[in-house]
Design a protein around this motif. Structure first.
Motif, mmCIF file in Angstrom:
data_model
loop_
_atom_site.group_PDB
_atom_site.id
_atom_site.type_symbol
_atom_site.label_atom_id
_atom_site.label_comp_id
_atom_site.label_asym_id
_atom_site.label_seq_id
_atom_site.Cartn_x
_atom_site.Cartn_y
_atom_site.Cartn_z
ATOM 1 N N PRO A 189 4.047 6.322 -7.805
ATOM 2 C CA PRO A 189 3.006 6.166 -8.833
ATOM 3 C C PRO A 189 3.541 5.667 -10.173
ATOM 4 O O PRO A 189 2.816 5.006 -10.917
ATOM 5 C CB PRO A 189 2.407 7.566 -8.950
ATOM 6 C CG PRO A 189 3.419 8.488 -8.336
ATOM 7 C CD PRO A 189 4.119 7.706 -7.289
ATOM 8 N N ALA A 220 3.465 1.981 -9.937
ATOM 9 C CA ALA A 220 2.085 1.491 -10.053
ATOM 10 C C ALA A 220 1.617 1.491 -11.503
ATOM 11 O O ALA A 220 0.911 0.578 -11.938
ATOM 12 C CB ALA A 220 1.158 2.349 -9.197
ATOM 13 N N LYS A 235 -8.169 2.817 -10.145
ATOM 14 C CA LYS A 235 -7.846 4.081 -10.794
ATOM 15 C C LYS A 235 -7.031 3.881 -12.062
ATOM 16 O O LYS A 235 -7.250 4.556 -13.082
ATOM 17 C CB LYS A 235 -7.078 4.972 -9.814
ATOM 18 C CG LYS A 235 -6.641 6.311 -10.389
ATOM 19 C CD LYS A 235 -5.841 7.092 -9.372
ATOM 20 C CE LYS A 235 -5.312 8.401 -9.963
ATOM 21 N NZ LYS A 235 -4.502 9.166 -8.973
ATOM 22 N N SER A 280 1.431 3.725 -3.406
ATOM 23 C CA SER A 280 1.005 5.113 -3.183
ATOM 24 C C SER A 280 2.146 6.101 -3.378
ATOM 25 O O SER A 280 1.973 7.170 -3.985
ATOM 26 C CB SER A 280 0.437 5.268 -1.767
ATOM 27 O OG SER A 280 -0.671 4.422 -1.560
ATOM 28 N N GLN A 281 3.321 5.753 -2.887
ATOM 29 C CA GLN A 281 4.454 6.675 -2.894
ATOM 30 C C GLN A 281 5.219 6.683 -4.209
ATOM 31 O O GLN A 281 5.962 7.635 -4.488
ATOM 32 C CB GLN A 281 5.405 6.329 -1.739
ATOM 33 C CG GLN A 281 4.770 6.539 -0.368
ATOM 34 C CD GLN A 281 5.645 6.025 0.771
ATOM 35 O OE1 GLN A 281 6.754 5.528 0.548
ATOM 36 N NE2 GLN A 281 5.155 6.121 2.002
ATOM 37 N N GLU A 311 -7.842 0.439 -4.580
ATOM 38 C CA GLU A 311 -8.234 1.736 -5.130
ATOM 39 C C GLU A 311 -7.267 2.178 -6.231
ATOM 40 O O GLU A 311 -7.685 2.734 -7.254
ATOM 41 C CB GLU A 311 -8.278 2.777 -4.016
ATOM 42 C CG GLU A 311 -9.479 2.622 -3.086
ATOM 43 C CD GLU A 311 -9.403 3.521 -1.876
ATOM 44 O OE1 GLU A 311 -8.375 4.238 -1.725
ATOM 45 O OE2 GLU A 311 -10.351 3.521 -1.068
ATOM 46 N N ILE A 312 -5.974 1.920 -6.028
ATOM 47 C CA ILE A 312 -4.983 2.280 -7.056
ATOM 48 C C ILE A 312 -5.190 1.416 -8.298
ATOM 49 O O ILE A 312 -5.113 1.904 -9.434
ATOM 50 C CB ILE A 312 -3.557 2.131 -6.495
ATOM 51 C CG1 ILE A 312 -3.323 3.162 -5.383
ATOM 52 C CG2 ILE A 312 -2.514 2.279 -7.603
ATOM 53 C CD1 ILE A 312 -2.046 2.967 -4.601
ATOM 54 N N HIS A 345 0.829 -1.215 0.000
ATOM 55 C CA HIS A 345 0.000 0.000 0.000
ATOM 56 C C HIS A 345 0.857 1.256 0.000
ATOM 57 O O HIS A 345 0.521 2.266 -0.619
ATOM 58 C CB HIS A 345 -0.934 -0.009 1.214
ATOM 59 C CG HIS A 345 -0.239 -0.042 2.527
ATOM 60 N ND1 HIS A 345 0.513 -1.127 2.962
ATOM 61 C CD2 HIS A 345 -0.163 0.885 3.522
ATOM 62 C CE1 HIS A 345 1.007 -0.866 4.160
ATOM 63 N NE2 HIS A 345 0.622 0.341 4.517
ATOM 64 N N LEU A 346 2.002 1.193 0.694
ATOM 65 C CA LEU A 346 2.910 2.341 0.737
ATOM 66 C C LEU A 346 3.648 2.509 -0.587
ATOM 67 O O LEU A 346 3.745 3.621 -1.118
ATOM 68 C CB LEU A 346 3.918 2.174 1.872
ATOM 69 C CG LEU A 346 3.344 2.168 3.298
ATOM 70 C CD1 LEU A 346 4.437 1.862 4.306
ATOM 71 C CD2 LEU A 346 2.682 3.504 3.604
ATOM 72 N N GLN A 389 -6.403 0.419 -0.006
ATOM 73 C CA GLN A 389 -5.537 1.382 -0.702
ATOM 74 C C GLN A 389 -5.001 0.788 -2.003
ATOM 75 O O GLN A 389 -4.980 1.449 -3.044
ATOM 76 C CB GLN A 389 -4.359 1.769 0.195
ATOM 77 C CG GLN A 389 -4.659 2.814 1.231
ATOM 78 C CD GLN A 389 -3.402 3.175 2.017
ATOM 79 O OE1 GLN A 389 -3.213 2.765 3.159
ATOM 80 N NE2 GLN A 389 -2.527 3.927 1.390
ATOM 81 N N MET A 390 -4.576 -0.465 -1.927
ATOM 82 C CA MET A 390 -4.013 -1.107 -3.111
ATOM 83 C C MET A 390 -5.081 -1.316 -4.186
ATOM 84 O O MET A 390 -4.828 -1.107 -5.381
ATOM 85 C CB MET A 390 -3.377 -2.443 -2.713
ATOM 86 C CG MET A 390 -2.264 -2.310 -1.675
ATOM 87 S SD MET A 390 -1.534 -3.882 -1.198
ATOM 88 C CE MET A 390 -0.570 -4.263 -2.650
ATOM 89 N N GLN A 424 -5.449 -0.950 4.398
ATOM 90 C CA GLN A 424 -4.270 -1.080 3.550
ATOM 91 C C GLN A 424 -4.561 -1.909 2.295
ATOM 92 O O GLN A 424 -4.068 -1.595 1.210
ATOM 93 C CB GLN A 424 -3.119 -1.664 4.376
ATOM 94 C CG GLN A 424 -2.667 -0.690 5.459
ATOM 95 C CD GLN A 424 -1.632 -1.232 6.420
ATOM 96 O OE1 GLN A 424 -1.141 -0.513 7.298
ATOM 97 N NE2 GLN A 424 -1.277 -2.495 6.286
#
Length: 422
Positions: free
Chosen positions: A115, A118, A150, A112-113, A146-147, A108-109, A143-144, A140
């Motif tokens: 991109p 990702a 997206k 997010s950090q 959702e990315i 998740h970090l 979060q993954m 957590q």
């Protein structure tokens, strides 16, 4: 009542399990998983992903060997930063194989950090047992997902018996213990694996990830365990399924165990993508696991990758090693030619070649092949009949049998498959 030939074939055919179809993309290149698409082969690098050059080279090697997806470890900021550079190097080499990011604990970090990481990945592998504990787990994991939503990425929700969600397992064990007739602990573990996978998938759907973009796996290291879990999983969902015997081992043991488990499930119509998780022996190429996966699919008649070469095992009638040497030469040659032949001779991957060592089964096997040779065994006349499309076409003699048969194979490929490309 006796079975007719048609009845017998129908009774032996694998079940048809229709799954949702995931699309794993990079640019214009897409690999379809499930939904009736051919079972695809994937593999994983064992390089330090932070070494972008070394990782890109190994990804290329695996892709050239036939891996249609390649997974890479993404476990540190340095690895995440390297992913876009790996992707760029592969694109420059015209290697558009999709990359799968393998995340545990801190995915998740990193997503997010970083991109760019990702975006460069085509698919994420998420282990529900390693995304956090308690209230952190859903947040957590979410979060993954959702990315992934997206960026329109596919996700494999990969449950592993060695890293199963301990909170879930403990709760299910406690509930089982309260039953008047508790189930065996092994059965509870099976249920926990399946529950973790399916509930995580449904949670991902609630967040917005389409069901078609979800692939599930419940990997075990025991053959019977894997078969039991996947049979139950297949009955409970229609997500695409990834098959693999985790920690299968090395050499013969790992190969046989993987083939035993995966072949049985695939024959039952269970499984949309596979990996043979072998521990490489010292000095062995990482690509060996890809070769075995492809051979497994081809032996089951599910895919055709290379022309097949049938050869007898040898016995007291075949003291000469000529047929062994020729079989190896032909097999190596056919594999080496496939990168060129695949485009030039459509359908050549279905060709069957026989190289037999004596008169017992030699002529019969050679007739069943597209092109076959029956070499003389001990005490037989020094002649080698060659059969093409079931008919005796040539008789070879003398020291040049191997060279002459090689030329006949080339001519057969050109004559039969060259016309298909015109």
């Amino acid at each position: 009542m006796s079975l007719t030939a048609t009845d017998f074939i129908a009774s032996a055919a694998p079940a048809t399990r229709r799954t949702l179809q995931a699309k794993v993309r990079w640019g214009e290149h897409a690999v379809m998983i499930g939904g009736g698409a051919p079972v695809c082969v994937q593999s994983m690098t064992n390089t330090d992903t932070a070494d972008a050059v070394g990782t890109a080279i190994q990804v290329k090697e695996l892709a050239l060997a036939g891996s249609e997806l390649v997974r890479i470890t993404v476990d540190t900021p340095e690895a995440a930063q390297a992913v876009p550079h790996i992707r760029e190097q592969l694109d420059r080499m015209d290697m558009h194989v999709p990359l799968v990011g393998d995340f545990h604990y801190n995915g998740h970090l990193l997503l997010s950090q970083y991109p760019a990481c990702a975006q460069a990945l085509s698919k994420y592998r998420v282990n529900p047992g390693n995304v956090g504990k308690g209230s952190k787990r859903d947040r957590q994991f979410g979060q993954m997902i959702e990315i992934a939503v997206k960026l329109d990425k596919a996700v494999r929700i990969g449950v592993n018996w060695g890293s199963l969600d301990q909170e879930l397992l403990t709760q299910m064990m406690d509930d089982n213990g309260k039953l008047a007739q508790p189930h065996p602990p092994q059965q509870v573990m099976y249920r926990a694996l399946i529950t973790s996978a399916i509930e995580s998938a449904r949670f991902a759907q609630d967040i917005g990830l389409p069901a078609e973009q979800i692939i599930l796996s419940c990997k075990m290291s025991g053959v019977q365990d894997l078969i039991s879990v996947y049979r139950a999983l297949a009955q409970r969902c229609d997500y695409a399924l990834h098959l693999g015997l985790t920690e299968a081992g090395m050499g013969t043991r790992g190969t046989v165990a993987s083939a035993a488990a995966l072949a049985l499930l695939l024959q039952e119509g269970i499984g949309d993508t596979i990996r043979v998780s072998l521990t490489p022996q010292p000095g062995e190429a990482r690509t060996q696991e890809v070769v075995i996966a492809r051979e497994l699919l081809q032996s089951l008649g599910l895919r055709s990758f290379n022309p097949s070469v049938s050869a007898c095992p040898g016995c007291g009638r075949t003291t000469s090693t000529t047929f062994q040497v020729l079989a190896k030469q032909i097999d190596d040659y056919l594999r080496a030619q496939m990168p060129v032949w695949k485009a030039r001779y459509p359908g050549v991957e279905t060709m069957k070649v026989a190289v037999m060592g004596c008169i017992v089964n030699g002529p019969g096997e050679s007739k069943h092949a597209d092109i076959g040779i029956s070499l003389p065994g001990t005490g037989e006349a020094p002649t080698a009949p060659v059969f093409i499309d079931g008919e005796k076409a040539h008789t070879l003699r003398g020291a040049g049998i191997a060279t002459e048969f090689h030329a006949l194979v080339d001519a057969y490929v050109e004559k039969r498959f060259g016309t298909l490309a015109q």
